[in-house]
Scaffold this active site. Structure first.
Site: not given
Length: 507
Positions: A29-30, A32, A90-91, A156
């Site tokens: 899975w990929m 952002d 996370f991003s 983010d």
């Protein structure tokens, strides 16, 4: 204890749904894109949200790939892993700390600092990690987190250098408040809150959308671009941009928010840090997917999920109502442009049929069309199809109003490998278009096995649209109707060469 995956797998890029000129992960899975940057050697670094052990979003790491031309990517080992099994990386973004403002790089000018959200069981905080080897391995800062507002929806971060104030600036989302916060720092370690920005049009009335990412990009003529992505609104994942001014602390919008694409599969994009480099427009890459259905797409049968958009060169152009974001394939697709498959210098009311099953071994092609003068009643149609299954995906440009205003349509309803309207997988899309200066129109369409990217009138309108056929699409039909006498409609079709033929991954 950190979970380190030494082998990211070479990946199998031969599946019939696997894009050949777009980036996709070696396996699993990929989502952002993260930390996009180009270093002093001209190497582009793409980090991305990655689950190395599953086909759905979980166990988030930063995957990594590098490229010299933005198309031919080399998979690298995972760059950042979560420190414990109950947290996720996370991003975020990454910068090159040329002047060693952080103090991490006393003897170099190419040190890289990654800024990301650490998702913990109780809250989301902002952390940093630094790399002394050009962005291949990272060491977490011992003073993490660098920002903690005790919130479970604070994520983010996008960081740029603001030259006028000699400070780093972070845009970060207070997700549940639909607000972007701005922070400043002299050293990437200590941050001061500067201001907040909220656009009443995002996420819009009566929705459950959450602001999911924010980004600032130096624009043309001292303009800045604020990008806001939302997830959970009608249509699933959406990304808007807002042009404005920024003095180092406060963003002032100069035009209403507008969507980056008019289709459904362009989300959470980022610009490469340190671009432009004096040789062109800034370059942007997005996640070519939609959170409403990304975890259900049939590419799982090939062992992977999700791809990135084409790299796009972008700029802001003035319009009657304010500004428009214009995007087109970076480097005009030159690194992947293959042989000419067909050309018609004056299509008239005729039709062009192209069978590219042999002419394009990758299964990817690009269509270029130029319409000399748009007129009411004119229509230009294109369709990619499978002779084996009868499936097709395509669209049209229709000029149906006085003054030659028109509409661009896209349709993926006639492909049958993934049909699930209940998940928000809309089948058709449309956007209004106006003729180019001089009264004509242009269309560029990239078809890459299971992805369609469309650029109208030099990129003044663009779209990214996934589709999932049960059999490969190998023919293209193009036709025009209602063309006035003397109006030239020219068409060219080129093969696109696979960037994955000799792909390996780091071990």
């Amino acid at each position: 204890m950190s979970r380190v995956f030494a082998d990211v797998s070479t990946g199998n890029y031969t599946g019939p749904l696997r894009p050949q000129v777009h980036f996709s992960p070696p396996a699993e899975w990929m989502n952002d894109p993260n930390g996009l940057l180009v270093d002093a050697n001209g190497t582009y670094h793409l980090y991305y949200q990655y689950n190395p052990i599953g086909l759905t979003p979980a166990n988030q790491h930063w995957g990594h790939a590098t490229s010299k031309d933005l198309y031919h990517w080399e998979n690298q080992a995972i760059a950042i892993s979560p420190p414990t099994s109950d947290v996720q990386i996370f991003s975020g973004s990454a910068v090159i700390d040329v002047n060693n403002t952080s103090g991490f790089f006393p003897n170099q000018t190419n040190g890289i600092v990654a800024i990301y959200t650490l998702n913990t069981p109780t809250k989301e905080v902002q952390e940093i990690a630094y790399s002394t080897d050009g962005g291949f391995t990272f060491t977490p800062f011992s003073g993490n987190p660098v920002i903690d507002v005790n919130s479970g929806a604070f994520r983010d971060p996008k960081v740029i250098w603001h030259a006028s104030t000699n400070l780093w600036v972070m845009a970060v989302a207070y997700a549940n408040d639909f607000t972007i916060g701005f922070y400043t720092s002299p050293n990437l370690k200590s941050w001061t809150h500067a201001s907040n920005f909220t656009d009443p049009a995002i996420p819009g009335p009566n929705t459950s959308a959450q602001t999911c990412s924010g980004a600032l990009l130096p624009g043309h003529a001292n303009m800045y671009l604020l990008q806001i992505s939302t997830n959970g609104a009608p249509g699933g994942s959406l990304t808007h941009y807002i042009p404005g001014t920024f003095d180092g602390t406060t963003f002032v919008a100069l035009a209403p928010a507008a969507p980056i694409d008019f289709a459904q599969d362009n989300y959470a994009g980022q610009f490469f840090f340190d671009t432009p480099r004096g040789d062109g427009d800034p370059v942007f890459i997005a996640w070519a997917a939609n959170g409403a259905y990304a975890a259900s797409t049939p590419t799982a049968q090939e062992g992977w999920r999700s791809a990135m958009s084409l790299p796009r060169a972008v700029h802001l152009a003035p319009t009657r109502g304010g500004f428009a974001l214009v995007s087109r394939p970076a480097r005009a697709l030159a690194p992947v442009l293959g042989p000419l498959l067909a050309r018609n210098a004056n299509l008239g009311h005729g039709e062009l049929l192209v069978d590219f099953a042999r002419g394009s071994p990758s299964g990817a092609v690009v269509l270029h069309a130029e319409i000399g003068a748009a007129a009411p009643g004119m229509s230009f149609d294109f369709a990619f199809a499978s002779a084996a299954s009868g499936e097709r995906v395509g669209g049209s440009l229709n000029f149906d109003r006085a003054g030659a205003g028109g509409v661009v349509h896209l349709d993926r309803s006639q492909t049958h490998g993934f049909v699930n309207p209940g998940m928000g997988f809309n089948e058709t899309f449309a956007a209004e278009v106006v003729p180019q200066a001089g009264g004509g129109a242009s269309l560029e369409v990239v078809m890459d096995r299971s992805m369609l990217e469309v650029f109208v009138n030099g990129g003044s309108k663009s779209a990214t649209m996934l589709f999932f056929p049960t059999e490969p699409l190998t023919t293209l039909a193009v036709n025009a109707s209602g063309v006035p006498e003397g109006v030239v409609v020219s068409v060219e079709v080129f093969a696109l060469e696979s960037v994955w033929a000799n792909t390996t991954a780091a071990v």
